[in-house]
Design an enzyme around this catalytic site. Structure first.
Site, PDB file in Angstrom:
ATOM      1  CB  CYS A 133       5.228  18.377  -9.042  1.00  8.15           C
ATOM      2  SG  CYS A 133       6.250  17.542 -10.212  1.00  8.15           S
ATOM      3  CB  ALA A 150       2.247  -7.812  17.172  1.00  9.43           C
ATOM      4  N   GLY A 179      -1.669  -8.950  12.822  1.00  3.04           N
ATOM      5  CA  GLY A 179      -2.378  -7.439  13.033  1.00  3.04           C
ATOM      6  C   GLY A 179      -2.958  -7.096  11.766  1.00  3.04           C
ATOM      7  N   PRO A 187      -5.240 -10.082  18.501  1.00  2.00           N
ATOM      8  CG  PRO A 187      -5.212  -7.955  19.768  1.00  2.00           C
ATOM      9  CD  PRO A 187      -4.891  -8.789  18.297  1.00  2.00           C
ATOM     10  CG  HIS A 198      -1.966  -1.078   1.206  1.00  4.12           C
ATOM     11  ND1 HIS A 198      -2.771  -1.659   2.062  1.00  4.12           N
ATOM     12  CD2 HIS A 198      -2.563  -1.739  -0.250  1.00  4.12           C
ATOM     13  CE1 HIS A 198      -3.617  -2.595   1.914  1.00  4.12           C
ATOM     14  NE2 HIS A 198      -3.458  -2.860   0.531  1.00  4.12           N
TER      15      HIS A 198
END
Ligand code: APR
Length: 256
Positions: free
Chosen positions: A154, A238, A194, A221, A120
């Protein structure tokens, strides 16, 4: 999680080419909010349709850029947790380990792991929204006071710079997705940590491994759709479970 941890440790110790597939829960104990957790989820305070889409950025670049800059500053203040360091320990023990992450933070690298496959994108790779020219990170930029911040222009074409993350409705980076599917196809263990496993196509990665017979070990969890394909389910955070898993796999390494 005595017997489950022992079984997961046995599977990890027997692996040579594990994949570690991570989501926002990996960084939760570093204080980086997850997306869908009821109490802390980012989406509870912000509607993804409002912020994480190309249309939202076109409609209000300052709102979207400000939100992501706020998240980037939050990540810069965060520290990798024991879970990130445990992933690095697995990679140090098993050099063919491939870390695949949906996260856009840099905590895996800061926790000692090799650069992960990023499905991502990254908060640290802004680029031009029009010509894709990589944009320098405004590192000295002040944290957006009220969340709104005009994006830089930019340097090449003067169009607005956008966050280097994948938005809803956008295709994932082809090379990253191909590398992730390839790694999941050849792994001999997939450790999913996770993630709510709700967002596709990223959520397909663990299923690729499961379909090809690699054992899937989950660290979360709560229950997720991946419960159905897990060989072992480690119900816990974790930052606690991953170090315990490394100790269970390689007890002799303790303290080294
Ligand atoms: N340790 C392990 N898991 C945890 C912890 C923790 N300390 N705390 C929460 N979790 C779990 C939650 O139970 C949940 O299943 O982490 C998961 C986080 O799920 P999401 O918030 O949906 O995050 P993620 O699965 O990474 O989302 C996938 O959705 O919004 C998009 O692009 C964004 O990459 C993100 C994708």
């Amino acid at each position: 999680t005595g017997p489950e941890l022992a079984e997961a440790g046995r599977l990890l110790a027997a692996a040579t080419r594990p994949v570690v597939f991570t989501g926002a829960g990996m960084s939760a104990e570093s204080g980086v909010p997850t997306f869908r957790d009821a109490r802390t989820g980012l989406w509870q305070r912000y509607d993804p349709a409002e912020l994480a889409t190309p249309a939202a950025f076109r409609a209000d670049p300052a709102l979207v850029w400000g939100w992501y800059e706020g998240r980037r500053h939050g990540v810069r203040r965060a520290e990798p947790n024991a879970g990130h360091r445990a992933v690095a320990a697995i990679q140090a023990r098993l050099p063919e380990t491939v870390v695949i992450t949906q996260n856009v933070d840099d905590l895996h690298e800061r926790g000692g792991a090799a650069a992960p496959v990023r499905l991502h994108g990254s908060l640290f790779a802004p680029r031009c929204a029009a010509c894709d020219h990589p944009a320098p990170l405004p590192d000295d930029a002040p944290e957006p006071p009220a969340g709104r911040l005009d994006p830089p222009a930019c340097a090449r074409c003067a169009a607005p710079v956008r966050p280097g993350v994948v938005w809803f409705g956008e295709a994932l980076p082809e090379a990253a997705l191909a590398a992730a599917v390839e790694a999941a196809s050849r792994c001999d263990l997939l450790l999913t940590v996770g993630t709510s496993a709700l967002v596709h196509p990223a959520a397909e990665v663990p299923l690729v491994a499961a379909r090809l017979g690699a054992p899937v070990v989950q660290v979360n969890p709560v229950e997720t759709p991946l419960d159905a394909v897990c060989a072992v389910n480690l119900r816990g955070p974790a930052g606690e479970v991953l170090p315990a898993l490394v100790r269970a796999a390689w007890p002799a390494d303790v303290g080294r």
